[in-house]
Design an enzyme around this catalytic site. Structure first.
Site, PDB file in Angstrom:
ATOM      1  N   CYS A 190       0.854  -1.190   0.000  1.00 50.78           N
ATOM      2  CA  CYS A 190       0.000   0.000   0.000  1.00 50.78           C
ATOM      3  C   CYS A 190       0.888   1.237   0.000  1.00 50.78           C
ATOM      4  CB  CYS A 190      -0.946   0.012   1.205  1.00 50.78           C
ATOM      5  SG  CYS A 190      -0.112   0.215   2.786  1.00 50.78           S
ATOM      6  N   ASP A 219       5.020  32.637 -28.651  1.00 52.34           N
ATOM      7  CA  ASP A 219       6.039  33.242 -29.506  1.00 52.34           C
ATOM      8  C   ASP A 219       5.493  33.261 -30.933  1.00 52.34           C
ATOM      9  OD1 ASP A 219       8.720  34.189 -30.151  1.00 52.34           O
ATOM     10  OD2 ASP A 219       8.933  32.261 -31.176  1.00 52.34           O
ATOM     11  N   CYS A 231       3.800   1.774   2.424  1.00 50.36           N
ATOM     12  CA  CYS A 231       5.103   1.165   2.110  1.00 50.36           C
ATOM     13  C   CYS A 231       5.959   2.143   1.304  1.00 50.36           C
ATOM     14  CB  CYS A 231       4.914  -0.122   1.319  1.00 50.36           C
ATOM     15  SG  CYS A 231       3.993  -1.417   2.183  1.00 50.36           S
ATOM     16  N   ASP A 288       9.650  27.774 -29.762  1.00 50.32           N
ATOM     17  CA  ASP A 288      10.334  26.689 -30.482  1.00 50.32           C
ATOM     18  C   ASP A 288      11.813  26.965 -30.707  1.00 50.32           C
ATOM     19  OD1 ASP A 288      10.127  28.715 -32.419  1.00 50.32           O
ATOM     20  OD2 ASP A 288      10.184  27.222 -34.026  1.00 50.32           O
ATOM     21  N   ASP A 330      13.946  31.117 -26.987  1.00 49.50           N
ATOM     22  CA  ASP A 330      12.758  30.961 -26.148  1.00 49.50           C
ATOM     23  C   ASP A 330      13.054  30.172 -24.872  1.00 49.50           C
ATOM     24  OD1 ASP A 330      11.130  32.238 -28.049  1.00 49.50           O
ATOM     25  OD2 ASP A 330      10.898  30.367 -29.173  1.00 49.50           O
TER      26      ASP A 330
END
Length: 799
Positions: free
Chosen positions: A84, A495, A87, A694, A698
């Site tokens: 569970c 952008d 643990c 991209d 950036d």
């Protein structure tokens, strides 16, 4: 009480001893730090600090705020033996105490641990040894020779639980039948035989100690390590019923509860089997991605084509791909053309045309032509391998919302045991004085109904399915925290170049001003711009090539940075560039200013051509808007986001592009190095900000934003800096990612709500005596399975 610890940090970025002194002074000023020694030559810092006043993470943050990097080793382990979430929490707490370990994240649902550590202070074998001492097993996922090991381990777990279920079901059934037949007079004889105390003892004992041994083992390990988990609750509850029944057999009492303990164990094992099966389905995305990989590659070696396993392909190999075959690794086409189906990686349904020098990606499918390509990325460096790694890391990470469940589960089991003891005492001494059986039944019901499994599974199962679903649609989410943050966004900065627009300028207009034919102007422009590296110049050259114009070198060429070019062609001096270039050479352009500004209002960049000091023509170049950008902006606004466009273009051009896609908030003439500052300014207005870009310029803004989105068609630097990568260049992927985040968070909240409601209502009902242990066991098993099943509903998500 002080908790003095000494840790060593590996620090990168120090250029001289002055840097080490600065770090030393900076750390020493922190409250709780007793001593800091930074060794420039060894690139290490040894810090002694009071862990009760300051955490190692705070010290690391201070070092990074000074402009240096913490160099961390990282390893992923497959953890087996967890019953569970308690643990998982125990492993985290235990490992974090060790010197040299920076951070630990254990995912109960994924059965994985991600550990950041300093290899100078602690080795991987030592980490595995520590996990082993806690009663679990850790296998290094990177060292796995067999990639199917996890699948095999899952199958073994399911097989083991199935065996236990069959054993316990067969032995429990006669006791269950005895309970049912007890209500029918016609079956009294059979019922009497089945209810024989010694027969029930014989039937119940293998269930208790063979099928149920896993609970005793787990409970012993947990208690030995000073903690508690689900196994403690199950072992306590079933043992109380079993041993009390033995006592009654020996004393001749008719009150027996063998069937209670046996049926409880059977139901709990059934729940664990269903849970293991359902959890296996949450990681289907990884299996599906791994299944995309080509098994063999046809390489050219020593002039011959031979088929070899994909794992044996090396950099530089020339590989032949025929129609219908999978591309085995990443590379660049060196011969031939084709169309390639990239839908399995990008989600893009239309095949993509490929020609000489185009990139191809491993696991995509060649549709038509035969071609050869040179391998540029193999093994763990291929795009598919990187995608698998990102998804695995995301599925193994923890969302901030999970901290709530971790805190609750940490106190849950001890609290439940206390409530169970109080329930027993209340019934035995107050509500039904002296009735040990009634008190025991209610005690057992409380223990069993309160299993914390559902709470522990609520968040990670949804995260696993959500990140897997994202990968299926070309949305790579690097961590659970980014998936969670995306649903809180209030503003998004796009952008312009390469994000809203295609990032590839095209020649849109040729206007002759002195009656020279357009084709003649184009020939001169192509020749003039041939040697220029400017993107606008390249757009003109590309257009000329498409028109079949033969390109020769000008007689003389001079680049004028920021303004244009000066060339000589057939003894004619030609200027090509900006208005300023014309004015600097006293070329009259006042009569065409209105025409230039009209094109700029349309978002076009205008280049002027002068021949022998007379204006001859205008060339308009535009970075055209992507087909789906306007639709994406509209959908982002419908989601309630404030949409901004950021660009280095002038205000007029920026507004023209923004107007085409429906954006009114514009940041124009922003230098690359200032983009991050604009994002910070929005964050200071209490906005939760996303940045989409991209390019290399950036990257700082992507890292600064609350959530950074990188267009997958962009640069590796941008993708590395971003939190979420869109494999396609389509902005609608952002909308899909945000909707996926909202769906996942809604799913998590549903899971947490029902898990908490289940325990909040179940415990008092059991304590009040309205819930038998058998019903409690069934309900407990159902709760865990229902949480995982609800998480699996995310598989139906469609962008």
């Amino acid at each position: 009480m002080p908790d003095i610890k000494t840790d060593t940090l590996k620090i990168g970025g120090m250029s001289c001893v002055a840097c080490s002194n600065r770090i030393e002074k900076g750390i020493s000023k922190l409250q709780g730090v007793e001593k800091a020694v930074v060794n420039f030559a060894a690139e290490k810092a040894t810090i002694t600090y009071d862990n009760s006043k300051i955490k190692l993470k705070d010290i690391q943050d201070k070092v990074e705020s000074l402009g240096f990097q913490i160099i961390k080793d990282k390893v992923d382990y497959k953890i087996s033996g967890m019953s569970c979430v308690a643990c998982a929490n125990r492993i985290e707490r235990g490992l974090k105490k060790a010197p040299g370990i920076y951070d630990v994240s254990v995912n109960f649902a994924a059965e994985k641990a991600t550990i950041e550590f300093n290899s100078s202070d602690i080795t991987q074998s030592k980490i595995q040894e520590m996990v082993s001492k806690m009663g679990f097993e850790a296998h290094n996922l990177e060292d796995e020779a067999d990639t199917d090991r996890e699948t095999k381990a899952r199958k073994n777990e399911i097989s083991s639980q199935r065996f236990r279920l069959i054993l316990s079901s067969v032995l429990s059934f006669p006791m269950l039948l005895a309970m049912v037949l007890h209500f029918f007079k016609a079956a009294e004889n059979i019922s009497h035989i089945l209810m024989n105390p010694y027969l029930q003892l014989i039937l119940a004992t293998p269930v208790q100690f063979i099928a149920g041994w896993q609970f005793y083992k787990g409970a012993f390990i947990a208690l030995k390590n000073g903690s508690s988990n689900m196994d403690v609750l199950v072992a306590l509850g079933t043992s109380a019923a079993y041993f009390y029944s033995i006592y009654n057999v020996l004393t001749g009492s008719p009150d027996l509860y063998f069937e209670t303990s046996a049926i409880l164990i059977t139901l709990i094992i059934l729940g664990k089997l269903l849970e293991a099966t359902a959890k296996g389905r949450t990681s289907e995305a990884i299996k599906a991605l791994m299944g995309l990989k080509a098994k063999t590659a046809r390489v050219v070696r020593d002039g011959k084509e031979i088929d070899i396993p994909t794992e044996q392909v090396i950099l530089g190999d020339i590989i032949v791909v025929r129609p219908g075959e999978k591309i085995p690794v990443d590379g660049i086409i060196v011969e031939g053309t084709s169309t390639v189906d990239e839908s399995m990686l990008t989600g893009e349904s239309l095949p993509v045309d490929k020609k000489l020098n185009d990139e191809v990606v491993g696991a995509t499918i060649n549709k038509l032509g035969t071609f050869k390509f040179r391998a540029t990325k193999v093994g763990k460096d291929t795009a598919l391998a990187q995608i698998v790694r990102i998804v695995e890391e995301a599925q193994g990470s923890k969302a901030p919302i999970q901290r709530f469940a971790d805190i609750v589960s940490g106190y849950f089991v001890p609290t439940v045991v206390a409530i169970a003891v109080l329930t027993f005492a209340a019934w035995y001494f107050m509500f039904d004085p002296g009735n040990f059986s009634r008190a025991l039944v209610n005690f057992t019901a409380v223990l069993v109904i309160a299993c914390p499994c559902a709470l522990g599974l609520a968040t990670p199962t949804s995260i696993m399915v959500g990140t897997g679903k994202g990968a299926e649609h070309g949305i790579l989410i690097k961590g659970a925290e980014h998936l969670e943050n995306a649903h809180r966004l209030t503003a998004i900065v796009l952008d312009k170049t390469g994000t809203i627009t295609k990032g590839e300028p095209d020649l849109t207009d040729i206007i002759s001003l002195d009656n020279t034919p357009d084709i003649e102007l184009l020939k001169l422009a192509v020749q003039a711009e041939k040697n220029s590296e400017h993107p606008l110049a390249q757009a003109i050259v590309k257009y000329g090539e498409a028109q079949g114009i033969a390109i020769s070198d000008p007689d003389a060429f001079k680049a004028i940075p920021g303004h244009g070019v000066e060339v000589v062609i057939n003894n004619r001096k030609i200027y090509m560039g900006t208005r300023k270039l014309m004015r600097d050479h006293s070329i009259e352009i006042s009569g065409i200013i209105a025409k230039i500004e009209a094109m700029e209002e349309q978002g076009k960049t205008v280049m002027l051509m002068a021949i022998d000091n007379q204006i001859a023509g205008l060339f308009a170049v535009a970075d055209t808007v992507k087909e789906n950008s306007a639709a994406a902006v509209k959908e982002l606004k419908e989601l309630g986001l404030e949409v901004w466009m950021i660009t280095g273009d002038n205000e007029r051009t920026a507004r023209a592009i923004a107007g085409q896609v429906g954006i009114t908030n514009i940041m124009a003439e922003v230098l690359p190095e200032n983009k991050a500052e604009k994002v910070i300014a929005l964050k200071k207005e209490n906005k939760v900000v996303a940045m989409v870009g991209d390019g290399i310029n950036d990257a700082p803004a992507l890292a600064t934003a609350d959530v950074g989105f990188a267009i997958g068609t962009g640069t590796d630097v941008a993708i590395e800096a971003a939190d979420i990568t869109l494999m396609r260049g389509d902005l609608r992927g952002i909308v899909a990612a945000i909707k996926l985040s909202k769906a996942t968070m809604r799913n998590i909240k549903q899971n947490l709500f029902w898990a908490l409601i289940f325990n909040s209502l179940g415990i008092p009902i059991a304590a009040a005596g309205y819930l038998s242990p058998v019903l409690a066991g069934g309900a407990m098993a159902f709760s865990s399975v229902s949480v995982v099943t609800n998480a699996l509903r995310l598989k139906n998500f469609k962008p």
